[in-house]
Design a protein around this motif. Sequence first.
Motif, mmCIF file in Angstrom:
data_model
loop_
_atom_site.group_PDB
_atom_site.id
_atom_site.type_symbol
_atom_site.label_atom_id
_atom_site.label_comp_id
_atom_site.label_asym_id
_atom_site.label_seq_id
_atom_site.Cartn_x
_atom_site.Cartn_y
_atom_site.Cartn_z
ATOM 1 N N LEU A 58 0.405 -1.112 0.280
ATOM 2 C CA LEU A 58 -0.052 -0.034 -0.090
ATOM 3 C C LEU A 58 1.042 1.463 0.304
ATOM 4 O O LEU A 58 1.423 1.157 1.404
ATOM 5 C CB LEU A 58 -1.067 -0.060 0.976
ATOM 6 C CG LEU A 58 -1.554 -1.255 0.980
ATOM 7 C CD1 LEU A 58 -2.524 -1.103 2.410
ATOM 8 C CD2 LEU A 58 -3.092 -0.953 0.626
ATOM 9 N N LYS A 60 1.452 4.299 1.433
ATOM 10 C CA LYS A 60 0.400 5.156 1.768
ATOM 11 C C LYS A 60 0.588 6.868 1.491
ATOM 12 O O LYS A 60 -0.686 7.889 1.314
ATOM 13 C CB LYS A 60 0.693 5.632 3.172
ATOM 14 C CG LYS A 60 0.021 3.645 3.819
ATOM 15 C CD LYS A 60 0.157 4.113 5.308
ATOM 16 C CE LYS A 60 -0.637 2.695 5.783
ATOM 17 N NZ LYS A 60 0.286 2.122 6.979
ATOM 18 N N GLN A 296 -10.482 1.100 3.632
ATOM 19 C CA GLN A 296 -9.178 -0.112 4.820
ATOM 20 C C GLN A 296 -9.644 -0.074 6.926
ATOM 21 O O GLN A 296 -10.016 1.105 7.141
ATOM 22 C CB GLN A 296 -8.188 0.550 3.973
ATOM 23 C CG GLN A 296 -7.446 0.740 2.757
ATOM 24 C CD GLN A 296 -5.823 1.486 2.945
ATOM 25 O OE1 GLN A 296 -5.338 1.255 3.818
ATOM 26 N NE2 GLN A 296 -5.483 2.049 1.320
ATOM 27 N N VAL A 310 -10.585 -4.990 4.325
ATOM 28 C CA VAL A 310 -9.856 -4.471 4.018
ATOM 29 C C VAL A 310 -8.780 -3.731 3.643
ATOM 30 O O VAL A 310 -8.343 -3.269 4.534
ATOM 31 C CB VAL A 310 -11.217 -3.852 3.239
ATOM 32 C CG1 VAL A 310 -10.478 -2.837 2.071
ATOM 33 C CG2 VAL A 310 -11.861 -4.553 2.644
ATOM 34 N N ILE A 311 -7.286 -4.084 3.170
ATOM 35 C CA ILE A 311 -6.421 -3.617 3.187
ATOM 36 C C ILE A 311 -5.629 -3.221 2.159
ATOM 37 O O ILE A 311 -4.852 -1.910 1.810
ATOM 38 C CB ILE A 311 -4.809 -4.830 3.180
ATOM 39 C CG1 ILE A 311 -4.982 -5.620 1.759
ATOM 40 C CG2 ILE A 311 -5.169 -5.694 4.885
ATOM 41 C CD1 ILE A 311 -3.798 -7.078 2.073
ATOM 42 N N GLY A 312 -6.637 -2.903 0.812
ATOM 43 C CA GLY A 312 -6.542 -1.929 0.045
ATOM 44 C C GLY A 312 -7.892 -1.925 -1.526
ATOM 45 O O GLY A 312 -8.304 -2.796 -1.210
ATOM 46 N N PRO A 321 -12.083 -5.065 -3.862
ATOM 47 C CA PRO A 321 -11.325 -4.300 -2.792
ATOM 48 C C PRO A 321 -10.163 -6.244 -3.065
ATOM 49 O O PRO A 321 -10.646 -7.262 -3.162
ATOM 50 C CB PRO A 321 -11.292 -4.841 -1.462
ATOM 51 C CG PRO A 321 -13.034 -5.047 -1.591
ATOM 52 C CD PRO A 321 -13.761 -5.476 -3.260
#
Length: 359
Positions: A58, A60, A296, A310-312, A321
């Motif tokens: 990810l 960020k 996320q 959900v991570i991304g 997702p």
Amino acid sequence: MIIHLEPLSTVVFKIGEFSTLDLFDKQGILLLSKGKPITPNIQELLQGRQIYTLKYELDKSQAPKTHKFSESEYQDIVGYVREVFEDTCFISIERLEKTFSVVDKIIHELEGTYQVYLDLNKFRKFDNYTYIHSVNVAILATLIGLQIGFSGQTLRDLTIGALLHDIGKRAIPSNILNKPSNLTDDELEIIKKHPVLGEEMLKNTNISGKVLAIIRHHHERWNGKGYPDALRQSSIELNAQIVAISDVFDALVSDRPYRRGLPPYHALELVIAGSSEEFNEGIVQNFLQCLVLYPQGSIVTLNTGEVGKVIGVQKDYPSRPLIRILFDKYGNYLQDDQICDLSLDLTKFVKSIDFRSVP
């Protein structure tokens, strides 16, 4: 989110076992899909070569600012809208000024934000459908406007029109508006009068012509099959095109007396399917960029029974997702990281979502 191939350390591939990962060669060619069995031929193919798998990171620093409406600020806005719709003195200067203050509050909350998510199920139980729907449409339309680059009075006109787009329904009998079964043809024709009725209510006030155009034309369609004037494509005011998409999406995910609301991913796919036919394709693309269905940190349950976090979310696939699976379909906690990319595995989809873990 950055995706790249990462070499696997030494792995023993046993015949009869199932692969726990998608396996690639160094050119990115898929050798074996996750969940597929390792046969003698596959084992021979995999042995003696470097095997790679997908690595997700990810980024960020590139993440857009996402806005989460708190219950209190959302209820506050809904309360103002309820007063606007129910007050018999709505068209007074005082009432209009209060309406404008609500619009300014919405814009203030969203300026500098490029994505928004709403816990739609939680917010809908607070009040009558018309008020909740009007607020949601105003929020969604404002986000699209910001995505396009609207500002100042242009953005304000859009938000005002979106907030008031259904004001004409005040003149529709409640037994028709809330009928728990399908409307008759005659009843449908009565409902279809609300855009014109709304314009009539406001045309002698200091509401601008651009706002009136939204109210009158938010049911027009890109292909000319809308109402009340059967306008086509660019003959429809741009703001009305924006509100049309916001209106349809929120209506699709809403529970009504005669049907249950659709899951957000399904509603979004229907909007996408209407691109270039019912809706301006460019506005649909902007809508995809600003709507967050699965933020996320949210916990989701898949149609398979698996539960994950959900991570991304890839911006081109907002309804698909990237998920870290936490529990398998039997409810067993998984110690090892298992990543499910719904943009690659189309047999799976999000069945339900829990926002409580969202920061």
